[in-house]
Design a protein around this motif. Structure first.
Motif, mmCIF file in Angstrom:
data_model
loop_
_atom_site.group_PDB
_atom_site.id
_atom_site.type_symbol
_atom_site.label_atom_id
_atom_site.label_comp_id
_atom_site.label_asym_id
_atom_site.label_seq_id
_atom_site.Cartn_x
_atom_site.Cartn_y
_atom_site.Cartn_z
ATOM 1 N N ASP A 55 38.758 35.565 32.299
ATOM 2 C CA ASP A 55 40.014 36.326 32.880
ATOM 3 C C ASP A 55 39.935 36.463 34.499
ATOM 4 O OD1 ASP A 55 40.927 37.208 30.454
ATOM 5 O OD2 ASP A 55 40.620 39.374 30.665
ATOM 6 N N THR A 97 45.879 38.044 30.622
ATOM 7 C CA THR A 97 45.231 39.237 31.022
ATOM 8 C C THR A 97 46.273 40.055 31.800
ATOM 9 O OG1 THR A 97 43.893 40.528 32.563
ATOM 10 C CG2 THR A 97 44.248 38.305 33.269
ATOM 11 N N ARG A 98 46.448 41.273 31.069
ATOM 12 C CA ARG A 98 47.139 42.338 31.716
ATOM 13 C C ARG A 98 46.986 42.675 33.078
ATOM 14 N NH1 ARG A 98 50.854 44.370 28.594
ATOM 15 N NH2 ARG A 98 51.949 46.099 29.663
ATOM 16 N N PHE A 101 49.123 41.888 36.363
ATOM 17 C CA PHE A 101 50.243 42.838 36.848
ATOM 18 C C PHE A 101 49.706 43.525 38.246
ATOM 19 C CE2 PHE A 101 53.963 45.994 36.535
ATOM 20 C CZ PHE A 101 54.733 44.958 36.537
ATOM 21 N N PRO A 119 53.433 40.645 31.686
ATOM 22 C CA PRO A 119 51.884 40.247 31.498
ATOM 23 C C PRO A 119 51.309 40.253 29.968
ATOM 24 C CG PRO A 119 51.994 42.618 32.265
ATOM 25 C CD PRO A 119 53.491 42.098 32.314
ATOM 26 N N GLY A 121 47.745 39.842 27.627
ATOM 27 C CA GLY A 121 46.569 41.028 27.306
ATOM 28 C C GLY A 121 46.243 41.035 25.914
ATOM 29 N N ARG A 127 52.054 48.279 25.133
ATOM 30 C CA ARG A 127 51.455 48.402 26.313
ATOM 31 C C ARG A 127 52.404 48.389 27.465
ATOM 32 N NH1 ARG A 127 46.041 45.056 26.663
ATOM 33 N NH2 ARG A 127 45.494 46.727 28.360
ATOM 34 N N LEU A 129 54.608 49.432 30.851
ATOM 35 C CA LEU A 129 54.360 49.407 32.267
ATOM 36 C C LEU A 129 55.052 50.480 33.149
ATOM 37 C CD1 LEU A 129 55.023 45.720 32.548
ATOM 38 C CD2 LEU A 129 52.590 46.911 32.758
ATOM 39 N N SER A 168 47.133 56.128 33.469
ATOM 40 C CA SER A 168 47.025 54.785 33.083
ATOM 41 C C SER A 168 46.044 54.060 34.154
ATOM 42 C CB SER A 168 48.276 54.011 33.256
ATOM 43 O OG SER A 168 48.101 52.507 33.441
ATOM 44 N N TYR A 333 45.170 53.790 22.463
ATOM 45 C CA TYR A 333 46.145 52.761 22.081
ATOM 46 C C TYR A 333 46.464 53.009 20.727
ATOM 47 C CZ TYR A 333 44.267 50.001 26.018
ATOM 48 O OH TYR A 333 44.253 49.566 27.211
#
Ligand code: EPU
Length: 423
Positions: A55, A97-98, A101, A119, A121, A127, A129, A168, A333
Motif C-alpha cells: 500500500d 487502497t482507500r 482519497f 478509491p 480498498g 464505504r 465518503l 470516520s 463495518y
C-alpha cells in the motif's frame, strides 16, 4: 506484481505454540496518512519507520503522478512536493487502497482543486465518503461528481465548526489536512480519536500547523498560510502487533512484541486478560502468555479507544480455541465477516447473525486450502493455520502483503512452520 507473485501461496504446518520476541513494525495505515500529508508542503518530508508494504508503494506512485518526487529507501521514505502538476488522482492509482482519497484534502488546500476516482480498498462493507465531502463543503468547497469521479474546488477554504456524522478515520484526517491551510479556525466535532489520526496531526504540527485536541473527539485546527518540511517517525502498528499477540494466545504460546505501545492496545489487552491470558507490559514491550486454554469472551468492535475492528477477524480466529461460546459484535463495518467461511472450512464452529458471530470452541482445526479475502480476514486464516493440525494453504495472499511486512520471517522467528511458495 508478476503472475507468479499473484499465484504465491502461504503454506503453514500448524500445531506449534509460538514463542519468542519480534519488533513492532511502523503503522501501515498511519504511514499512509503521513505520505499524503507530505503533499501539504513544498519542502521535503522524511518519514522513518515506514513499513515495507504494498500500500505504501502504491501511495508513492500516486504522489508521483501528481508531480511529487518519492524515494522509498527501506523503512525511510522521502517525499518532495515542491511543484504539483496534477490535481486528479486516476482510477488505476487509487484502486487498491482507500487511503488514496487522502490526497483530496492537501490538493484542495494547496491548489484549490482536487479530484479523485472512486478509491478501492477492502470489500468490508459500504464505504461511503460523505463524511469527507461534507467536511470539505463545510470549509467552503464546492464538491461535485463528474462521471464516477469526485471533484472539489475552492479558491480559499474558510475555517468552520463542523460535526462529523460518524467519526470516520480517513474522513477526520482529510478534513484536518484541508483545514490546516484554511483561513481561520476549524473545530471538528465527533472526530476520530485513533492514534494514527493523532499522529498525522502531530506531524502537521511539526510542519508548523496549529492543531489541538487531536486524539480526542473534538479537534481544533487554526489555519496557517504554509507548512514547512519535517522528519517524522511513524508510530508502531497496533493492529500488526495485536495480530501477533493474538497468534501467540491462540497457539497457547508466549509472544513478545517489542516497541508495541500498550496504551494503544487497551481494548485488546483487556479482552485477552479476560480470556485468561497473562499480559506483561513494560515501557518497551508487550508480552502475552497463554498457559491455559482461553476462556470465552464477548467483544464489540467499535471506534477507538474501543476494541479495533481491524482485530475482529484475528480475535475470532483465536477464540475458536477458547473453551465455550464467545461472541463478537461488529459495529463499524457491515461486511467484516468474510473470514467466517474460511475458518469454517478449517473446522471452526461459527454462526452469524447480522454482523455478529458466535464462536463455539474449542475447535479442532484441520489444515485445508483457504483464501485471504481481505487484509484482516487473511490474518485470521493465518492464525487458524497456526492452530490447525496438518497443512494449511492460503491463496490470494496479496491482501496479507498489503498489511503485514515480512510475515513469514516474523512468524518463523516465533517458531512457526510457515513458508511462501511462488510458482
Ligand atoms: N463511513 C461513513 N461515511 C464516510 C466514511 C466512513 O459512513 O464518509 C463509515 C463506513 O461506512 C464504516 C465506518 O464509517 O462503517 C468506518 O469507516 P472509517 O471511515 O472510519 O474507515 P476508513 O477511514 O475508511 C480506516 C482504516 C481501516 C480501518 C478503519 C476503522 C486506512 C487506510 N483504513 O478506514 O483499516 O478499519 O479506519 O478503524 O487507514 C485495515 O487496515 O484493514 C483497514 C480496513
Amino acid at each position: 506484481m508478476g503472475a507468479a507473485e499473484r499465484d504465491a501461496k502461504l503454506v503453514i504446518r500448524g500445531g506449534t505454540p509460538l514463542r519468542g520476541s519480534i519488533p513492532a513494525a511502523g503503522s501501515k495505515n498511519g504511514a499512509l496518512y503521513l505520505v499524503a500529508a507530505a503533499l501539504l508542503s513544498a519542502e521535503p518530508v522524511t518519514l522513518r519507520n515506514v513499513p515495507e508494504v504494498a500500500d505504501i508503494r502504491e501511495m508513492g506512485r500516486l504522489l508521483e503522478a501528481l508531480g511529487a518526487t518519492v524515494a522509498i529507501d527501506g523503512p525511510t521514505v522521502h517525499v518532495e512536493a515542491a511543484t504539483l502538476t496534477e490535481t486528479f488522482a486516476p482510477a488505476d492509482l487509487v484502486a487498491s487502497t482507500r487511503a488514496s482519497f487522502l490526497v483530496m484534502g492537501p490538493l484542495l488546500a494547496r491548489l484549490g482543486e482536487a479530484g479523485c476516482a472512486p478509491p478501492g480498498g477492502d470489500a468490508i462493507g459500504v464505504r461511503p465518503l460523505d463524511v469527507h465531502l461534507a467536511g470539505f463543503r463545510a470549509l467552503g468547497a464546492s464538491v461535485s461528481r463528474e462521471g464516477a469521479n469526485w471533484v472539489a474546488r475552492s479558491s480559499r477554504l474558510q475555517g468552520a465548526r463542523l460535526f462529523l456524522d460518524y467519526p470516520s478515520v480517513l474522513g477526520t484526517v482529510n478534513v484536518i489536512f484541508a483545514a490546516a491551510l484554511a483561513s481561520g479556525t476549524t473545530t471538528i466535532v465527533n472526530a476520530a480519536a485513533e492514534p494514527e489520526v493523532a499522529m498525522a496531526a502531530d506531524m502537521l504540527n511539526a510542519m508548523g500547523a496549529r492543531i489541538s485536541g487531536h486524539g480526542t473527539g473534538i479537534v481544533t485546527v487554526e489555519g496557517v498560510p504554509r507548512l514547512h518540511g519535517c522528519a517524522f517517525e511513524v508510530i508502531p502498528d497496533r493492529i500488526e502487533a495485536g495480530t501477533y499477540l493474538l497468534a501467540g494466545a491462540a497457539t497457547r504460546g508466549s509472544v513478545e512484541v517489542t516497541g508495541a505501545r500498550a496504551d494503544h492496545l487497551d481494548g485488546l489487552l483487556s479482552k485477552l486478560t479476560e480470556a485468561g491470558v497473562r499480559v506483561d507490559v513494560t515501557e518497551r514491550s508487550v508480552r502475552v502468555t497463554a498457559s491455559e486454554p482461553l476462556a470465552p469472551i464477548q467483544v464489540q468492535a467499535v471506534p477507538y479507544p474501543g476494541f479495533a475492528t481491524d482485530l475482529h477477524a484475528p480475535m475470532a480466529a483465536a477464540l475458536t480455541q477458547a473453551t465455550g461460546v464467545s461472541i463478537i459484535h461488529e459495529r463499524v463495518y457491515d461486511n467484516r465477516l468474510l473470514y467466517v467461511g474460511e475458518l469454517r472450512a478449517m473446522g471452526a464452529r461459527l454462526t452469524t447473525g447480522g454482523q455478529s458471530v458466535i464462536i463455539e470452541g474449542p475447535a479442532r482445526l484441520t489444515g485445508t486450502p483457504v483464501r485471504a479475502l481481505d487484509i484482516r480476514a487473511g490474518a485470521a486464516v493465518v492464525i487458524g493455520g497456526l492452530c490447525a493440525e496438518g497443512e494449511t494453504t492460503i491463496r490470494d495472499i496479496g491482501h496479507i502483503d498489503r498489511g503485514y511486512s515480512r510475515l513469514v520471517e516474523r512468524l518463523s522467528a516465533l517458531g512457526a512452520d510457515i513458508e511462501r511458495l511462488v510458482p
